[in-house]
Design a protein around this motif. Structure first.
Motif, mmCIF file in Angstrom:
data_model
loop_
_atom_site.group_PDB
_atom_site.id
_atom_site.type_symbol
_atom_site.label_atom_id
_atom_site.label_comp_id
_atom_site.label_asym_id
_atom_site.label_seq_id
_atom_site.Cartn_x
_atom_site.Cartn_y
_atom_site.Cartn_z
ATOM 1 N N ILE A 95 57.346 41.868 63.222
ATOM 2 C CA ILE A 95 57.448 40.671 62.377
ATOM 3 C C ILE A 95 58.902 40.187 62.312
ATOM 4 N N ILE A 96 59.820 41.114 62.100
ATOM 5 C CA ILE A 96 61.237 40.755 62.009
ATOM 6 C C ILE A 96 61.728 40.162 63.331
ATOM 7 N N PHE B 60 63.392 44.559 55.870
ATOM 8 C CA PHE B 60 62.568 45.730 55.557
ATOM 9 C C PHE B 60 62.337 45.844 54.044
ATOM 10 N N LEU C 154 59.617 43.448 53.143
ATOM 11 C CA LEU C 154 58.311 43.923 53.602
ATOM 12 C C LEU C 154 57.940 45.278 53.007
ATOM 13 N N LEU D 34 52.575 48.808 56.142
ATOM 14 C CA LEU D 34 52.677 48.649 57.587
ATOM 15 C C LEU D 34 53.591 49.728 58.144
ATOM 16 N N VAL E 36 49.288 40.645 59.194
ATOM 17 C CA VAL E 36 49.352 41.635 58.111
ATOM 18 C C VAL E 36 47.942 41.986 57.635
ATOM 19 N N TRP F 99 56.361 38.714 49.484
ATOM 20 C CA TRP F 99 56.957 38.985 50.790
ATOM 21 C C TRP F 99 57.034 37.729 51.648
ATOM 22 N N GLU G 129 55.410 47.919 63.204
ATOM 23 C CA GLU G 129 54.753 46.656 62.857
ATOM 24 C C GLU G 129 55.707 45.733 62.109
ATOM 25 N N LYS G 130 56.504 46.291 61.225
ATOM 26 C CA LYS G 130 57.487 45.476 60.502
ATOM 27 C C LYS G 130 58.555 44.949 61.460
#
Length: 290
Positions: free
Chosen positions: A172-173, A156, A159, A164, A282, A113, A168-169
């Motif tokens: 990060i994005i 997505f 990940l 997660l 993470v 990832w 939460e994803k």
């Protein structure tokens, strides 16, 4: 030039599917245009108009993009374009999404990832550098169209292996998307400033392409090139003790070619630091579920 006899009122906000409450720009982005009316088949398409606008931006810069200029490049009057787009702002929104379709995600090791996110981020920065006018787009015009949504979908997928939540994803994005815009802006504006300085110094026309300028002169004209000069001639250890102490005790950079980890690449360094932070996030989120 041809004029299709349309009005400046722009396209309908209702595509016949009950989406009248959805802004016309979003409908146009997602291909839900006004319903087909009886009469001659339209001579143009939304995609043709958008691609013509991108061609103008690629060759002349975003400031050259106007309804009149794009229409001229297609051989029509500006009024004719309002059959396909409602306004210049809508045209810019369509251009932003179409440009995202041209960004290419390179291959990365399956199941890694972190490598995937690095490739995802670098690909978009490279796309911005290939089309610097993207950075000049007004932020409100950069809407979520199908091509930008595909990039989010790709993130997505990268990940997907991590346990997660969707929120939460998205955090990060969103962080990496901001890094893309920040890094893209710094690189584009730095290159522009250096090119402008070289043209002025050498008495060249403003239209002289960057590709025709001396690479060494461009490096010296970089706004950040003067860092050591400033320290040597203007700053002092007494005024900036912590800065000078850090530089005095720092080991020299290693000789030889750039490291594969990108340590000598400014963008590579900043991206690795950001990804280190993502990795810590993470780990913390996964640990909280054990």
């Amino acid at each position: 030039m041809t004029d299709e006899g349309t009005t400046a009122a722009g396209p309908s906000t209702d595509d016949g599917t009950g989406d009248a409450h959805v802004p016309s720009t979003l409908q146009r982005l997602w291909g839900r245009g006004a319903p087909r009316r009886r009469g001659p088949k339209p001579a143009l398409s939304v995609d043709q108009v958008v691609r013509a606008a991108i061609d103008v931006a690629d060759t002349e810069g975003l400031e050259a993009v106007s309804m009149a200029r794009v229409a001229e490049s297609l051989g029509y009057s500006s009024m004719a374009l309002y059959r396909y787009v409602a306004s210049k702002d809508e045209l810019l929104a369509l251009m932003a999404d179409a440009a995202a379709a041209d960004f290419a995600l390179p291959p990365y090791p399956e199941g890694d990832w972190r490598a995937g996110l690095e490739a995802w981020t670098r690909a978009q920065v490279d796309g911005i550098l290939a089309r610097p006018w993207f950075i000049d787009l007004p932020l409100p015009t950069v809407r979520l169209g199908p091509n930008r949504a595909r990039w989010i979908d790709a993130a997505f997928e990268i990940l997907g292996e991590l346990d997660l939540t969707a929120d939460e994803k998205l955090q990060i994005i969103g962080l990496l998307a901001q890094h893309v815009l920040g890094e893209g802006r710094v690189q584009v504006e730095t290159r522009r400033a250096a090119a402008d300085a070289v043209r002025r110094e050498q008495g060249l026309p403003e239209s002289t392409p960057e590709s025709e300028l001396d690479p060494g002169a461009l490096d010296r004209a970089n706004p950040f090139y003067d860092f050591e000069t400033v320290l040597q001639h203007f700053a002092s250890p007494e005024t900036y003790p912590h800065l000078f102490a850090a530089l005095a005790t720092s080991p020299p950079p290693p000789d030889g070619p750039r490291h594969e980890d990108g340590w000598q690449d400014d963008f590579g360094v900043s991206l690795q630091i950001v990804l280190d932070g993502v990795a810590t996030f993470v780990e913390q989120r996964l640990a909280s579920r054990r």
